[in-house]
Design an enzyme around this catalytic site. Structure first.
Site, PDB file in Angstrom:
ATOM      1  N   ASP A   1       0.875  -1.173   0.000  1.00 59.09           N
ATOM      2  CA  ASP A   1       0.000   0.000   0.000  1.00 59.09           C
ATOM      3  C   ASP A   1       0.906   1.215   0.000  1.00 59.09           C
ATOM      4  O   ASP A   1       1.599   1.498   0.982  1.00 59.09           O
ATOM      5  CB  ASP A   1      -0.889  -0.026   1.246  1.00 59.09           C
ATOM      6  CG  ASP A   1      -1.784   1.206   1.337  1.00 59.09           C
ATOM      7  OD1 ASP A   1      -1.426   2.266   0.775  1.00 59.09           O
ATOM      8  OD2 ASP A   1      -2.840   1.109   1.986  1.00 59.09           O
TER       9      ASP A   1
ATOM     10  N   HIS B   1      -0.828  17.464   9.338  1.00 60.84           N
ATOM     11  CA  HIS B   1      -2.174  17.130   8.852  1.00 60.84           C
ATOM     12  C   HIS B   1      -3.223  17.706   9.803  1.00 60.84           C
ATOM     13  O   HIS B   1      -2.962  17.878  10.990  1.00 60.84           O
ATOM     14  CB  HIS B   1      -2.354  15.611   8.784  1.00 60.84           C
ATOM     15  CG  HIS B   1      -1.385  14.923   7.875  1.00 60.84           C
ATOM     16  ND1 HIS B   1      -0.203  14.391   8.331  1.00 60.84           N
ATOM     17  CD2 HIS B   1      -1.428  14.703   6.529  1.00 60.84           C
ATOM     18  CE1 HIS B   1       0.451  13.843   7.302  1.00 60.84           C
ATOM     19  NE2 HIS B   1      -0.268  14.032   6.197  1.00 60.84           N
TER      20      HIS B   1
ATOM     21  N   ASP C   1       5.763  15.648  11.141  1.00 63.13           N
ATOM     22  CA  ASP C   1       5.746  15.696   9.685  1.00 63.13           C
ATOM     23  C   ASP C   1       5.682  17.146   9.211  1.00 63.13           C
ATOM     24  O   ASP C   1       5.702  17.432   8.019  1.00 63.13           O
ATOM     25  CB  ASP C   1       4.577  14.869   9.112  1.00 63.13           C
ATOM     26  CG  ASP C   1       3.314  14.982   9.924  1.00 63.13           C
ATOM     27  OD1 ASP C   1       3.209  15.931  10.738  1.00 63.13           O
ATOM     28  OD2 ASP C   1       2.414  14.132   9.754  1.00 63.13           O
TER      29      ASP C   1
ATOM     30  N   HIS D   1      -6.432  11.631  13.709  1.00 67.69           N
ATOM     31  CA  HIS D   1      -7.388  11.491  12.600  1.00 67.69           C
ATOM     32  C   HIS D   1      -8.563  10.571  12.926  1.00 67.69           C
ATOM     33  O   HIS D   1      -9.542  10.543  12.184  1.00 67.69           O
ATOM     34  CB  HIS D   1      -6.688  10.932  11.351  1.00 67.69           C
ATOM     35  CG  HIS D   1      -5.633  11.843  10.812  1.00 67.69           C
ATOM     36  ND1 HIS D   1      -5.901  13.128  10.426  1.00 67.69           N
ATOM     37  CD2 HIS D   1      -4.296  11.659  10.608  1.00 67.69           C
ATOM     38  CE1 HIS D   1      -4.779  13.705  10.001  1.00 67.69           C
ATOM     39  NE2 HIS D   1      -3.797  12.832  10.113  1.00 67.69           N
TER      40      HIS D   1
ATOM     41  N   TYR E   1       7.531  11.209   9.390  1.00 69.31           N
ATOM     42  CA  TYR E   1       7.865  10.048   8.559  1.00 69.31           C
ATOM     43  C   TYR E   1       9.255  10.098   7.966  1.00 69.31           C
ATOM     44  O   TYR E   1       9.656   9.170   7.269  1.00 69.31           O
ATOM     45  CB  TYR E   1       6.786   9.891   7.466  1.00 69.31           C
ATOM     46  CG  TYR E   1       5.422   9.876   8.105  1.00 69.31           C
ATOM     47  CD1 TYR E   1       4.969   8.724   8.768  1.00 69.31           C
ATOM     48  CD2 TYR E   1       4.635  11.022   8.171  1.00 69.31           C
ATOM     49  CE1 TYR E   1       3.754   8.720   9.436  1.00 69.31           C
ATOM     50  CE2 TYR E   1       3.423  11.030   8.838  1.00 69.31           C
ATOM     51  CZ  TYR E   1       2.990   9.872   9.479  1.00 69.31           C
ATOM     52  OH  TYR E   1       1.809   9.876  10.155  1.00 69.31           O
TER      53      TYR E   1
ATOM     54  N   ASP F   1       1.205  18.854  14.153  1.00 69.66           N
ATOM     55  CA  ASP F   1       1.342  17.877  13.058  1.00 69.66           C
ATOM     56  C   ASP F   1       0.943  18.587  11.744  1.00 69.66           C
ATOM     57  O   ASP F   1       0.161  19.537  11.767  1.00 69.66           O
ATOM     58  CB  ASP F   1       0.398  16.699  13.333  1.00 69.66           C
ATOM     59  CG  ASP F   1       0.554  15.559  12.341  1.00 69.66           C
ATOM     60  OD1 ASP F   1       1.190  14.557  12.694  1.00 69.66           O
ATOM     61  OD2 ASP F   1       0.015  15.671  11.202  1.00 69.66           O
TER      62      ASP F   1
ATOM     63  N   ASP G   1      -7.024   5.654   4.372  1.00 70.59           N
ATOM     64  CA  ASP G   1      -5.586   5.795   4.647  1.00 70.59           C
ATOM     65  C   ASP G   1      -5.149   5.225   5.997  1.00 70.59           C
ATOM     66  O   ASP G   1      -4.517   5.902   6.813  1.00 70.59           O
ATOM     67  CB  ASP G   1      -5.169   7.278   4.546  1.00 70.59           C
ATOM     68  CG  ASP G   1      -5.282   7.809   3.118  1.00 70.59           C
ATOM     69  OD1 ASP G   1      -6.013   7.201   2.312  1.00 70.59           O
ATOM     70  OD2 ASP G   1      -4.623   8.829   2.816  1.00 70.59           O
TER      71      ASP G   1
HETATM   72  C1  X5A Z   1      -0.854  10.885  11.988  1.00 74.40           C
HETATM   73  C2  X5A Z   1      -0.564  11.231  10.560  1.00 74.40           C
HETATM   74  C3  X5A Z   1      -1.103  10.968   8.244  1.00 74.40           C
HETATM   75  C4  X5A Z   1      -1.954  10.202   7.330  1.00 74.40           C
HETATM   76  C5  X5A Z   1      -1.627  10.527   5.891  1.00 74.40           C
HETATM   77  C6  X5A Z   1      -2.523   9.793   4.947  1.00 74.40           C
HETATM   78  N1  X5A Z   1      -1.332  10.665   9.623  1.00 74.40           N
HETATM   79  N2  X5A Z   1      -2.296  10.140   3.584  1.00 74.40           N
HETATM   80  O1  X5A Z   1       0.353  11.976  10.305  1.00 74.40           O
HETATM   81 ZN    ZN Z   2       0.523  14.015  10.228  1.00 79.15          ZN
END
Ligand code: X5A
Ligand code: ZN
Length: 664
Positions: free
Chosen positions: A20, A174, A265, A135, A305, A172, A92
């Site tokens: 994936d 996101h 991130d 999320h 990441y 973060d 995701d």
């Molecule tokens: C916790 C976090 C990111 C998910 C990315 C999905 N999630 N495309 O950073």
């Molecule tokens: Zn994130």
């Protein structure tokens, strides 16, 4: 006192079991590299290690539905095919036979952290967890998240400890939409998130991640979204948002506890964020939050990441939680145009809810200018897409200097030196000629002999700070003005840049120079006779320094941006007798300024101010300032004064900007 570190190897025992290309970045090594870096640098050893626990059903049900919990409970018994199938209903995310166990530990780790901080076992802490949480929603896993660790922790803290207000800062990259949904209508939890948005083109592509989603009903104003509409945001962009949105609102909100959705991130090198902020910036973001809620701050890992920048960022955060002074912020170029547009939009959307934003600029009524810009952006975006993504390189954060003496004090003989500090009276290393010169220079009034005796010590103390033998100092002196003049003269010769923060009226002429070697910011109740200049900033407040809101507003959105952009090597903080500042506000100021000049703060106070010298020293030692009461509206005159100064100075100091210049 103390910093908790919560970690358990067990949370590395799940991984993606099929191919994936979206989920393959969420790997067990994310956790191991962080923990190894903390061990290698000795930071882990300086923390109090707290065991994880499993969150109970009751804990999880604080946020999630029973149906969802029961569904996740079955995953350990599923075959690979069944897991893949189960995963498909969410976005995701992936499941693994051991992820339910890990998700219980991740949420439980956040709760252990809240317990350690709330019972006073530690003042702050960090939990290194997998899976992340922000999320996940009431009945859905999403974005690598199973249970919403921080949302659960917020509800738990409210319930178990009766807290009235919890601040969640989500740095973060996101949008933690799960957290937003959870507290949308709840005014007791203020949720702040900045996130890569690109006008909704970036995952999770939600309309409700934009700046105009501010919360509903009673919770209106308690949800703050800062969309980043471009990649490549830098330290200046992040700091601008802290100075001009998050901090003023957070101080007005006055939380009892701060939770951080600590995803990294948002750092340089991350394949998801594609931002350019350096790992060092997390030292400052952390520091700037550490004087809220009496220092009760819990950071819980979310994303991150890039296996190089992630551990660097984690170390910066933990080292700051431990109380080590932050690294120099480096040269900040000011926010980019797109960041300014976001800043402007957020401030204007939140104007109705926060008095600190009452005078924020409105958005232009015609959409034309922003449309024009969007078009230009889209063309540029297309061009960018065609260029290949380059691997980012950045220097490893410098080792943070930790001088042996944290705080040195120059005190009259009849004052005892508080524990943890060093009484400083030495003039060793000073040549006799310097000493006699000082006497000559400052003894013009003749009689005041005893005040002259501290001057050589002050000069020697400044020398030792320059040598990094001492972090910070405080002197109780007979004549603050004289001590200030003397210290400024000496320090300006020794350091490249000295920030002088003067609280109260100055009797004699203003110290400082116009060549950039010093920057003077003076808070007082009187109009200055000397005009405003790039390096001379008189802040005239209606009630002098006696109005808490007005003063804090000036500190957060004027002094801090100036200080960060100036990047001094020494901060000289001067408290004029009778300046009228509240002790708790003075402590906040002391604490916040320590993010500058690698903690090199020198404080001058009049001998008679003895009662507040112990609390001041406590701040120099790295203890959090006591929480201020939740702030009421600053006086309109004060806000106007700050706005006027920002307007005057923003050509010279870019971090003061809050709106984008008109397109030509
Ligand atoms: C916790 C976090 C990111 C998910 C990315 C999905 N999630 N495309 O950073
Ligand atoms: Zn994130």
């Amino acid at each position: 006192m103390g910093t908790a570190l919560i970690y358990d190897d067990e949370m590395t025992n799940y991984k993606l079991l099929w191919v994936d290309s979206i989920c393959n970045i969420e790997v067990p090594e994310r956790l191991t590299v962080c923990y190894e870096a903390l061990m290698r640098t000795g930071l882990a050893d300086r923390c109090v290690s707290i065991p994880v626990r499993e969150a109970t059903d009751a804990d999880i049900l604080l946020v999630h539905s029973e149906e969802y919990l029961e569904a996740v409970k079955k995953t350990p018994y599923m075959t690979l095919a069944e897991l893949m199938e189960f995963t498909l209903q969410y976005g995701d995310v992936y499941f693994h036979p051991n992820i339910y166990h890990c998700a219980k530990l991740a949420a439980g780790a956040a709760l252990q952290l809240v317990d350690s901080v709330m019972t006073g076992a530690v003042r702050t802490g960090m939990a290194l967890v997998r899976p992340p949480g922000h999320h996940s929603m009431r009945s859905a896993a999403n974005g690598f998240c199973v249970f919403n660790n921080v949302a659960i922790a917020a509800r738990y803290a409210r319930q178990k400890y009766g807290l009235e207000r919890v601040l969640i800062v989500d740095w973060d990259i996101h949008h933690g939409q799960g957290v937003q949904y959870c507290f949308e209508d709840d005014p007791s939890v203020l949720y702040f998130s900045w996130h890569r948005y690109e006008h909704q083109k970036f995952w999770p592509n939600l309309r409700e991640s934009d700046y105009d989603t501010v919360g509903k009903e009673k919770g209106a104003g308690f949800n703050i979204n800062v969309p980043w509409n471009r990649v490549g945001m830098r330290n200046s962009d992040y700091l601008s948002v802290f100075f001009h949105i998050l901090l003023p609102v957070a101080y007005e909100f006055c939380p009892d506890l701060v939770l951080v959705c600590a995803g990294f991130d948002s750092a340089i090198g991350d394949p998801e964020g594609e931002m350019c902020a350096s790992p060092d910036i997390f030292a400052h973001l952390t520091h700037l939050l550490m004087n809220l809620a009496g220092g009760k701050l819990c950071a819980v890992l979310e994303g991150g990441y890039n296996l190089t920048s992630l551990p660097q960022s984690v170390c910066q955060t933990v080292q700051t939680l431990l109380g080590d002074p932050a690294p120099p912020p480096g040269s900040l170029e000011g926010p980019c145009r797109s960041a300014l547009e976001s800043l402007h939009c957020v401030r204007s959307a939140h104007k109705p809810y926060w008095s600190c934003l009452k005078y924020a600029a409105d958005l232009p009524t015609s959409e034309s200018s922003s449309k024009h810009d969007k078009l230009a952006e889209e063309t540029k975006d297309k061009a960018e897409k065609e260029t290949v993504k380059e691997e980012k390189v950045w220097p490893e954060p410098q080792k943070r200097v930790c001088p042996p003496v944290r705080a040195a004090l120059i005190l009259p003989d009849n004052v005892t030196c508080p524990a943890g500090c060093q009484r400083f009276s030495s003039t060793e290393g000073l040549d006799p000629a310097t000493i006699s010169k000082l006497r000559e220079k400052f003894s013009k009034d003749g009689e005041n002999n005893s005040s002259l005796t501290t001057l050589p010590s002050l000069v020697a103390l400044v020398d030792k700070m320059e040598n990094h033998e001492i972090y910070s100092g405080l002197a109780l002196v007979q004549d603050v003005s004289m001590a200030m003049t003397c210290t400024v003269q000496h320090a300006a010769a020794l350091f490249q840049r000295v920030l002088i923060v003067c609280v109260g009226d100055m009797v004699e002429q203003k110290p400082g120079t116009e060549d950039g070697k010093t920057l003077l910011v003076q808070f007082s109740g009187n109009i200055s006779d000397k005009p405003i200049g790039k390096y001379h900033v008189p802040v005239c407040l209606k009630k002098g320094c006696g109005d808490v809101s007005g003063f804090m507003h000036a500190v957060l959105s004027l002094l801090l941006p100036l200080g960060y952009e100036y990047d001094p090597n020494l901060v000289l903080l001067v408290r004029m007798p009778g300046c009228g500042i509240w002790d708790s506000v003075w402590q906040q100021l002391t604490g916040l300024l320590q993010g500058l000049a690698q903690g090199h703060t020198l404080i001058l106070m009049q001998e008679e101010e003895k009662p507040c010298f112990v609390p001041t020293v406590s701040c120099l030692l790295g203890n959090a300032a006591p929480s201020l009461a939740s702030l009421c509206a600053p006086l309109p005159e004060d806000t106007e004064e700050v706005e006027k100064l920002r307007y005057h100075l923003q050509a010279d100091w870019k971090l003061l900007q809050t709106t984008a210049p008109e397109p030509q």
